[in-house]
Design an enzyme around this catalytic site. Structure first.
Site, PDB file in Angstrom:
ATOM      1  N   GLY A   3       1.408   2.261   3.338  1.00 48.05           N
ATOM      2  CA  GLY A   3       2.052   1.539   4.444  1.00 48.05           C
ATOM      3  C   GLY A   3       3.146   0.596   3.959  1.00 48.05           C
ATOM      4  CD  GLU A  35       3.437   5.178   6.195  1.00 41.57           C
ATOM      5  OE1 GLU A  35       2.505   4.349   6.188  1.00 41.57           O
ATOM      6  OE2 GLU A  35       3.359   6.280   6.743  1.00 41.57           O
ATOM      7  CB  ALA A  68      -3.093   0.680   5.583  1.00 41.15           C
ATOM      8  CD  GLU A  81      -0.221   6.906   2.686  1.00 39.96           C
ATOM      9  OE1 GLU A  81       0.260   7.569   1.741  1.00 39.96           O
ATOM     10  OE2 GLU A  81       0.423   6.057   3.327  1.00 39.96           O
TER      11      GLU A  81
HETATM   12  N1  COA Z   1      -6.210  -2.402   0.834  1.00 35.29           N
HETATM   13  C1  COA Z   1      -7.159  -3.332   0.666  1.00 35.29           C
HETATM   14  N2  COA Z   1      -7.316  -4.019  -0.469  1.00 35.29           N
HETATM   15  C2  COA Z   1      -6.457  -3.746  -1.471  1.00 35.29           C
HETATM   16  C3  COA Z   1      -5.441  -2.796  -1.355  1.00 35.29           C
HETATM   17  C4  COA Z   1      -5.326  -2.102  -0.136  1.00 35.29           C
HETATM   18  N3  COA Z   1      -4.384  -1.198   0.088  1.00 35.29           N
HETATM   19  N4  COA Z   1      -4.759  -2.745  -2.522  1.00 35.29           N
HETATM   20  C5  COA Z   1      -5.330  -3.657  -3.329  1.00 35.29           C
HETATM   21  N5  COA Z   1      -6.363  -4.257  -2.701  1.00 35.29           N
HETATM   22  C6  COA Z   1      -7.253  -5.296  -3.201  1.00 35.29           C
HETATM   23  C7  COA Z   1      -8.287  -4.754  -4.163  1.00 35.29           C
HETATM   24  O1  COA Z   1      -9.370  -4.192  -3.470  1.00 35.29           O
HETATM   25  C8  COA Z   1      -8.648  -6.018  -4.924  1.00 35.29           C
HETATM   26  O2  COA Z   1      -9.503  -6.779  -4.141  1.00 35.29           O
HETATM   27  P1  COA Z   1     -10.767  -7.557  -4.820  1.00 35.29           P
HETATM   28  O3  COA Z   1     -10.152  -8.501  -5.815  1.00 35.29           O
HETATM   29  O4  COA Z   1     -11.417  -8.257  -3.667  1.00 35.29           O
HETATM   30  O5  COA Z   1     -11.607  -6.505  -5.469  1.00 35.29           O
HETATM   31  C9  COA Z   1      -7.322  -6.740  -5.021  1.00 35.29           C
HETATM   32  O6  COA Z   1      -6.509  -6.226  -3.962  1.00 35.29           O
HETATM   33  C10 COA Z   1      -6.583  -6.509  -6.320  1.00 35.29           C
HETATM   34  O7  COA Z   1      -6.479  -5.107  -6.510  1.00 35.29           O
HETATM   35  P2  COA Z   1      -6.623  -4.427  -7.941  1.00 35.29           P
HETATM   36  O8  COA Z   1      -6.829  -2.961  -7.719  1.00 35.29           O
HETATM   37  O9  COA Z   1      -7.657  -5.146  -8.746  1.00 35.29           O
HETATM   38  O10 COA Z   1      -5.180  -4.759  -8.527  1.00 35.29           O
HETATM   39  P3  COA Z   1      -4.336  -3.970  -9.594  1.00 35.29           P
HETATM   40  O11 COA Z   1      -3.131  -4.803  -9.825  1.00 35.29           O
HETATM   41  O12 COA Z   1      -5.179  -3.578 -10.759  1.00 35.29           O
HETATM   42  O13 COA Z   1      -3.934  -2.569  -8.858  1.00 35.29           O
HETATM   43  C11 COA Z   1      -2.999  -1.256  -7.061  1.00 35.29           C
HETATM   44  C12 COA Z   1      -3.028  -2.615  -7.801  1.00 35.29           C
HETATM   45  C13 COA Z   1      -2.048  -1.446  -5.893  1.00 35.29           C
HETATM   46  C14 COA Z   1      -2.497  -0.134  -7.974  1.00 35.29           C
HETATM   47  C15 COA Z   1      -4.417  -0.897  -6.572  1.00 35.29           C
HETATM   48  O14 COA Z   1      -4.990  -2.039  -5.951  1.00 35.29           O
HETATM   49  C16 COA Z   1      -4.429   0.221  -5.561  1.00 35.29           C
HETATM   50  O15 COA Z   1      -4.417   1.395  -5.948  1.00 35.29           O
HETATM   51  N6  COA Z   1      -4.488  -0.076  -4.250  1.00 35.29           N
HETATM   52  C17 COA Z   1      -4.566   0.891  -3.203  1.00 35.29           C
HETATM   53  C18 COA Z   1      -3.239   1.579  -2.984  1.00 35.29           C
HETATM   54  C19 COA Z   1      -3.315   2.606  -1.867  1.00 35.29           C
HETATM   55  O16 COA Z   1      -4.037   3.575  -1.942  1.00 35.29           O
HETATM   56  N7  COA Z   1      -2.555   2.368  -0.794  1.00 35.29           N
HETATM   57  C20 COA Z   1      -2.507   3.249   0.342  1.00 35.29           C
HETATM   58  C21 COA Z   1      -3.415   2.780   1.386  1.00 35.29           C
HETATM   59  S1  COA Z   1      -3.405   3.872   2.804  1.00 35.29           S
END
Ligand code: COA
Length: 261
Positions: A112, A115, A68, A135
């Site tokens: 999500g 999911e 999400a 989450e």
């Molecule tokens: N929601 C909103 N923005 C997200 C996102 C999410 N679930 N996942 C990644 N992004 C955004 C980051 O904030 C970043 O934005 P910015 O460039 O404006 O700062 C961009 O996407 C790139 O993310 P980044 O973390 O730099 O990429 P990465 O390749 O190093 O890492 C992930 C990728 C997926 C491991 C990491 O972004 C992450 O842990 N995301 C959240 C995952 C999560 O908790 N999902 C469950 C949500 S309920």
């Protein structure tokens, strides 16, 4: 003509529609708009007889869907969140969709995103994909069916482990758990997925619909009810021209040509 969406790309390849979540700079995180557009795209494809199978994927080579859109959570009240989730759900739209839906998982498949993949009928992963329900690390729990569909798919012990730890697992581990159907090299992901999707799309659309409905009933009913419903859906296939064609083609030792009638 491809439909025009802000956060999605919808393409037709033979009888397969490919929906690409197109927010690579946000790792294809699902914001409200993406969910609405995804549900709208499915609505368009639902009655389109030229489409037999739908495939979901994410743009770029990093993420399928990283969950999400967390930015939308900031400052949101419980009531607003409830309204958002009780609205038209993309996950339910996939679950209820009368044609097979395949997740082509090309990278991070988290929260999500996992999911959404779980709501699909089949999941094909690239070797570079990874899966998780992180989450818990945000102080919340999966709310798009994760606690229910993941548990039904891989069992309570492993689902509990993934949901309580928020750990991220690689594609091979996901395969061993039964979370995905197939793992393929990243370079072959699209061709292998399309090959499978096209093979399924050649079957009778009516039989596919009945089969999906029957299998879905298994985890939602007791055995007696499920067996009863299976008989009804089986018998319903006998009202189709496709059943006549399938049987005739077998007896005539030729390939059937199904028309979805
Ligand atoms: N929601 C909103 N923005 C997200 C996102 C999410 N679930 N996942 C990644 N992004 C955004 C980051 O904030 C970043 O934005 P910015 O460039 O404006 O700062 C961009 O996407 C790139 O993310 P980044 O973390 O730099 O990429 P990465 O390749 O190093 O890492 C992930 C990728 C997926 C491991 C990491 O972004 C992450 O842990 N995301 C959240 C995952 C999560 O908790 N999902 C469950 C949500 S309920």
């Amino acid at each position: 003509m491809p439909e025009s969406y802000e956060t999605l790309i919808v393409e037709r390849r033979n009888r397969v529609a490919l929906i690409t979540i197109n927010r690579p700079e946000k790792r294809n995180a699902l914001n409200i708009r993406t969910r609405q557009e995804g549900a709208a795209a499915l609505e368009e494809l639902r009655d389109d007889a030229s489409v037999g199978v739908v495939v979901f994927t994410g743009a770029g080579d990093k993420a399928f869907i990283a969950g999400a859109d967390i930015a939308e959570f900031a400052g949101r009240t419980a009531l607003t969140q409830r309204d958002v989730m009780l609205g038209r759900s993309l996950f339910t739209a996939i679950d209820d969709f009368p044609k097979p839906v395949i997740a082509m998982v090309n990278g991070y498949c988290l929260g999500g995103g996992c999911e959404l993949a779980l709501a699909c009928d089949l999941r094909i992963a690239s070797e570079t994909a990874s899966f998780g329900q992180p989450e818990i690390n945000l102080g919340i729990i999966p709310g798009g069916g994760g606690t229910q569909r993941l548990t039904r798919l891989i069992g309570e012990g492993k689902a509990m482990e993934l949901i309580l730890t928020g750990d991220i697992i690689d594609a091979r581990t996901a395969l061993a758990l039964g979370l995905v159907n197939m793992v393929v090299p990243a370079a072959d992901l699209e061709s292998k997925t399309m090959e499978l999707a096209n093979r399924i799309a050649e079957k009778s659309p009516i039989a596919l619909r009945m089969a999906k409905e029957a299998v879905r009933i298994a985890s939602r009913s007791n055995l007696d009810e499920g067996l009863r419903r299976e008989v009804d859906l089986f018998a319903l296939c006998f009202s189709s021209e496709d059943k006549d064609e399938g049987v005739k083609a077998f007896l005539e030792k030729r390939k059937p040509v199904f028309k979805g009638k």
